[in-house]
Scaffold this motif. Sequence first.
Motif, PDB file in Angstrom:
ATOM      1  N   PRO A  40       0.934  -1.288   0.161  1.00 29.18           N
ATOM      2  CA  PRO A  40       0.057  -0.109  -0.007  1.00 29.18           C
ATOM      3  C   PRO A  40       0.825   1.373   0.133  1.00 29.18           C
ATOM      4  CG  PRO A  40      -0.456  -1.404   1.883  1.00 29.18           C
ATOM      5  CD  PRO A  40       0.657  -1.989   1.290  1.00 29.18           C
ATOM      6  N   GLU A  41       0.346   2.318  -0.465  1.00 29.96           N
ATOM      7  CA  GLU A  41       0.938   3.756  -0.689  1.00 29.96           C
ATOM      8  C   GLU A  41       1.745   3.982   0.636  1.00 29.96           C
ATOM      9  OE1 GLU A  41       1.459   4.652  -3.621  1.00 29.96           O
ATOM     10  OE2 GLU A  41       1.961   6.392  -3.636  1.00 29.96           O
ATOM     11  N   GLU A  42       0.779   3.873   1.665  1.00 36.10           N
ATOM     12  CA  GLU A  42       1.326   4.526   3.117  1.00 36.10           C
ATOM     13  C   GLU A  42       2.562   3.336   3.659  1.00 36.10           C
ATOM     14  OE1 GLU A  42      -1.660   3.114   2.632  1.00 36.10           O
ATOM     15  OE2 GLU A  42      -2.581   2.056   4.377  1.00 36.10           O
ATOM     16  N   ASP A  43       2.711   2.191   2.894  1.00 38.15           N
ATOM     17  CA  ASP A  43       3.770   1.477   3.367  1.00 38.15           C
ATOM     18  C   ASP A  43       5.065   1.936   2.465  1.00 38.15           C
ATOM     19  OD1 ASP A  43       2.192   0.279   5.062  1.00 38.15           O
ATOM     20  OD2 ASP A  43       2.474  -1.873   4.307  1.00 38.15           O
ATOM     21  N   PHE A  44       4.842   2.248   1.390  1.00 38.07           N
ATOM     22  CA  PHE A  44       6.051   2.553   0.321  1.00 38.07           C
ATOM     23  C   PHE A  44       6.457   3.708   0.879  1.00 38.07           C
ATOM     24  CE2 PHE A  44       7.652   3.755  -3.549  1.00 38.07           C
ATOM     25  CZ  PHE A  44       8.117   2.880  -4.022  1.00 38.07           C
ATOM     26  N   LEU A  45       5.647   4.568   1.603  1.00 38.25           N
ATOM     27  CA  LEU A  45       6.599   6.012   1.628  1.00 38.25           C
ATOM     28  C   LEU A  45       6.230   6.349   3.166  1.00 38.25           C
ATOM     29  CD1 LEU A  45       4.788   7.864  -1.207  1.00 38.25           C
ATOM     30  CD2 LEU A  45       7.096   7.441  -1.097  1.00 38.25           C
ATOM     31  N   ALA A  46       6.510   5.104   3.864  1.00 41.48           N
ATOM     32  CA  ALA A  46       6.147   5.264   5.401  1.00 41.48           C
ATOM     33  C   ALA A  46       7.113   6.488   6.142  1.00 41.48           C
ATOM     34  CB  ALA A  46       6.405   4.069   5.959  1.00 41.48           C
ATOM     35  N   ASN A  47       8.239   6.716   5.459  1.00 46.72           N
ATOM     36  CA  ASN A  47       9.100   7.572   6.323  1.00 46.72           C
ATOM     37  C   ASN A  47       9.422   9.001   5.415  1.00 46.72           C
ATOM     38  OD1 ASN A  47       9.631   6.634   8.966  1.00 46.72           O
ATOM     39  ND2 ASN A  47      10.379   5.113   7.677  1.00 46.72           N
ATOM     40  N   LEU A  48       8.862   8.926   4.140  1.00 44.08           N
ATOM     41  CA  LEU A  48       9.101   9.917   3.301  1.00 44.08           C
ATOM     42  C   LEU A  48       7.773  10.764   2.746  1.00 44.08           C
ATOM     43  CD1 LEU A  48      11.389   7.813   1.237  1.00 44.08           C
ATOM     44  CD2 LEU A  48      12.289   9.618   2.760  1.00 44.08           C
ATOM     45  N   GLU A  49       7.208  11.049   3.665  1.00 42.77           N
ATOM     46  CA  GLU A  49       5.735  11.942   3.415  1.00 42.77           C
ATOM     47  C   GLU A  49       5.927  12.798   2.330  1.00 42.77           C
ATOM     48  OE1 GLU A  49       6.879  11.988   6.579  1.00 42.77           O
ATOM     49  OE2 GLU A  49       5.433  10.785   7.614  1.00 42.77           O
ATOM     50  N   GLY A  50       4.669  13.006   1.681  1.00 42.33           N
ATOM     51  CA  GLY A  50       4.511  14.112   0.677  1.00 42.33           C
ATOM     52  C   GLY A  50       5.205  13.821  -0.535  1.00 42.33           C
ATOM     53  N   LEU A  51       5.574  12.562  -0.854  1.00 46.57           N
ATOM     54  CA  LEU A  51       6.281  12.098  -2.114  1.00 46.57           C
ATOM     55  C   LEU A  51       5.210  11.094  -2.741  1.00 46.57           C
ATOM     56  CD1 LEU A  51       9.979  10.852  -1.789  1.00 46.57           C
ATOM     57  CD2 LEU A  51       9.233  13.021  -3.093  1.00 46.57           C
ATOM     58  N   THR A  52       5.109  11.188  -4.108  1.00 43.92           N
ATOM     59  CA  THR A  52       4.264   9.977  -4.740  1.00 43.92           C
ATOM     60  C   THR A  52       5.517   8.944  -4.992  1.00 43.92           C
ATOM     61  OG1 THR A  52       4.753  10.954  -7.056  1.00 43.92           O
ATOM     62  CG2 THR A  52       2.873  11.754  -5.822  1.00 43.92           C
ATOM     63  N   ARG A  53       5.058   7.843  -5.557  1.00 44.90           N
ATOM     64  CA  ARG A  53       5.819   6.675  -5.872  1.00 44.90           C
ATOM     65  C   ARG A  53       6.993   6.918  -6.874  1.00 44.90           C
ATOM     66  NH1 ARG A  53       3.652   0.599  -5.349  1.00 44.90           N
ATOM     67  NH2 ARG A  53       2.875   0.803  -3.428  1.00 44.90           N
ATOM     68  N   ARG A  54       6.169   7.770  -7.986  1.00 47.70           N
ATOM     69  CA  ARG A  54       7.024   8.084  -9.035  1.00 47.70           C
ATOM     70  C   ARG A  54       8.089   9.083  -8.636  1.00 47.70           C
ATOM     71  NH1 ARG A  54       5.299   9.114 -14.983  1.00 47.70           N
ATOM     72  NH2 ARG A  54       3.691   7.882 -14.378  1.00 47.70           N
ATOM     73  N   GLU A  55       7.814   9.998  -7.983  1.00 49.09           N
ATOM     74  CA  GLU A  55       8.695  10.961  -7.393  1.00 49.09           C
ATOM     75  C   GLU A  55       9.940  10.232  -6.726  1.00 49.09           C
ATOM     76  OE1 GLU A  55       5.859  14.877  -6.927  1.00 49.09           O
ATOM     77  OE2 GLU A  55       6.224  13.724  -5.146  1.00 49.09           O
ATOM     78  N   LEU A  56       9.628   9.275  -5.646  1.00 48.60           N
ATOM     79  CA  LEU A  56      10.331   8.666  -5.163  1.00 48.60           C
ATOM     80  C   LEU A  56      11.521   7.705  -6.061  1.00 48.60           C
ATOM     81  CD1 LEU A  56      11.642   7.896  -2.612  1.00 48.60           C
ATOM     82  CD2 LEU A  56      10.222   5.951  -2.362  1.00 48.60           C
ATOM     83  N   ALA A  57      10.910   7.271  -7.012  1.00 42.84           N
ATOM     84  CA  ALA A  57      11.686   6.577  -8.018  1.00 42.84           C
ATOM     85  C   ALA A  57      12.667   7.363  -8.557  1.00 42.84           C
ATOM     86  CB  ALA A  57      10.812   5.835  -9.046  1.00 42.84           C
ATOM     87  N   GLU A  58      12.241   8.960  -8.804  1.00 41.51           N
ATOM     88  CA  GLU A  58      13.028   9.783  -9.630  1.00 41.51           C
ATOM     89  C   GLU A  58      14.262  10.322  -8.540  1.00 41.51           C
ATOM     90  OE1 GLU A  58      10.375  12.269 -11.005  1.00 41.51           O
ATOM     91  OE2 GLU A  58       9.733  10.823 -12.804  1.00 41.51           O
ATOM     92  N   GLN A  59      13.899   9.898  -7.219  1.00 43.99           N
ATOM     93  CA  GLN A  59      15.008  10.563  -6.187  1.00 43.99           C
ATOM     94  C   GLN A  59      16.160   9.552  -6.069  1.00 43.99           C
ATOM     95  OE1 GLN A  59      14.814  13.147  -4.051  1.00 43.99           O
ATOM     96  NE2 GLN A  59      12.864  14.116  -5.041  1.00 43.99           N
ATOM     97  N   ALA A  60      16.697   9.407  -7.028  1.00 41.87           N
ATOM     98  CA  ALA A  60      18.000   8.908  -7.049  1.00 41.87           C
ATOM     99  C   ALA A  60      18.998   9.122  -5.982  1.00 41.87           C
ATOM    100  CB  ALA A  60      18.664   8.596  -8.392  1.00 41.87           C
ATOM    101  N   SER A  61      19.915   8.782  -5.572  1.00 38.70           N
ATOM    102  CA  SER A  61      20.965   8.765  -4.527  1.00 38.70           C
ATOM    103  C   SER A  61      21.899  10.000  -5.146  1.00 38.70           C
ATOM    104  CB  SER A  61      21.589   7.793  -3.736  1.00 38.70           C
ATOM    105  OG  SER A  61      22.426   8.270  -2.700  1.00 38.70           O
TER     106      SER A  61
END
Length: 345
Positions: free
Chosen positions: A173-194
């Motif tokens: 679920p979305e809330e598990d995917f971003l449990a500690n990175l609120e305010g992002l979408t999955r796609r945005e997280l995928a683009e947040q390379a290190s």
Amino acid sequence: MLPYEALEAEARARLPEAVFDYYAGGAGDEATLVDNTAAWTRVRLRPRVLRDVSSVRTATELLGTPLASPVLVAPTAFHSLGHPEGELATARGTREAGSLLVLSSRASRKVEDVAAVAGPWWLQVYVFKDRGLTRALVQRAVASGARALVLTGDTPVVGRKRRDRGDAELPLPEEDFLANLEGLTRRELAEQASDATFVDIHWLRDLSGLPVLVKGVLRSDDARECLRHGASGLIVSNHGGRQLDGAVSTADALPEVVEAVDNAVPVLVDGGVRTGRDVLRALALGARAVLVGRPVLWGLATGGADGVRGVLDALREDTVRALALAGVSDVSAVGPDLVAPNRPR
Ligand code: FNR
């Protein structure tokens, strides 16, 4: 069948196929994944005879934290895929085993909730392009009692895994995917390379006031550069064969890093450690401790907190047996003399 293989088979039978593949898989042709386990078995040991091993001690200490054994829990993402309690179960099982949890930045439960049930724990950090995300997470971890940060240095981009079916296939679920990175979408997280470079070791130290270990080091020049930039420890790792396929196995890379560090800071290692003999081999090659990733995920999937504890207890007991058979009564006494020179390849 070896105990590890039996455990993996049981986890495989219980988990949805996409989840098993996500946990088990490696990048590319999985050459590095396979070599990680194989490389430990290539390390030949020189056991001692006629030593008093009627009692064997595995207890140790790492950056001021006492541990039941030199086996830690590696940071791995999304534990709620393996068990409904997710990282809460992992944290409890790890604490009960007297071990230390390295919590992934991609945990599926909130840092504060995990910290409330955890024993000693460190936070694994990705420096996201949006540094505010990393800063906020680090500050929450400090407030929740993290004892160190682990900066993962081997993930400027995410390795392509051939068993990967894409995040959409994972029952997360979305809330598990971003449990500690609120305010992002999955796609945005995928683009947040290190976005990390050596100077971020200092940035993280100043930000947190905590020791910073660097994970993913495979070379002597990188090891020295990390030390120059204030690293308090190094973790020899190739991300469990999930980043650059073809990268050297960690058993093969460890001696080079240990030599470069020359006892200045503790060197840890992960990747393919499955038995007490592997723990012994790692220590004999100069590691202060090892971390295990997939074994813990299989314990979690098959038994929640008890399963995690069971895996760590079993590894500790297997380490006791390996030490006894090698004629060593205390982990702190494991030295390079226990490894045969000119290891056959
Ligand atoms: C990982 N690993 C990892 N490392 C990290 O620094 N941050 C992370 O979020 C993750 N996530 C992750 C997910 C999964 C499913 C796996 C299997 C691994 C790498 C991990 O910390 C460790 O380096 C390896 O898992 C160690 O190898 P073994 O013990 O799994 O062979």
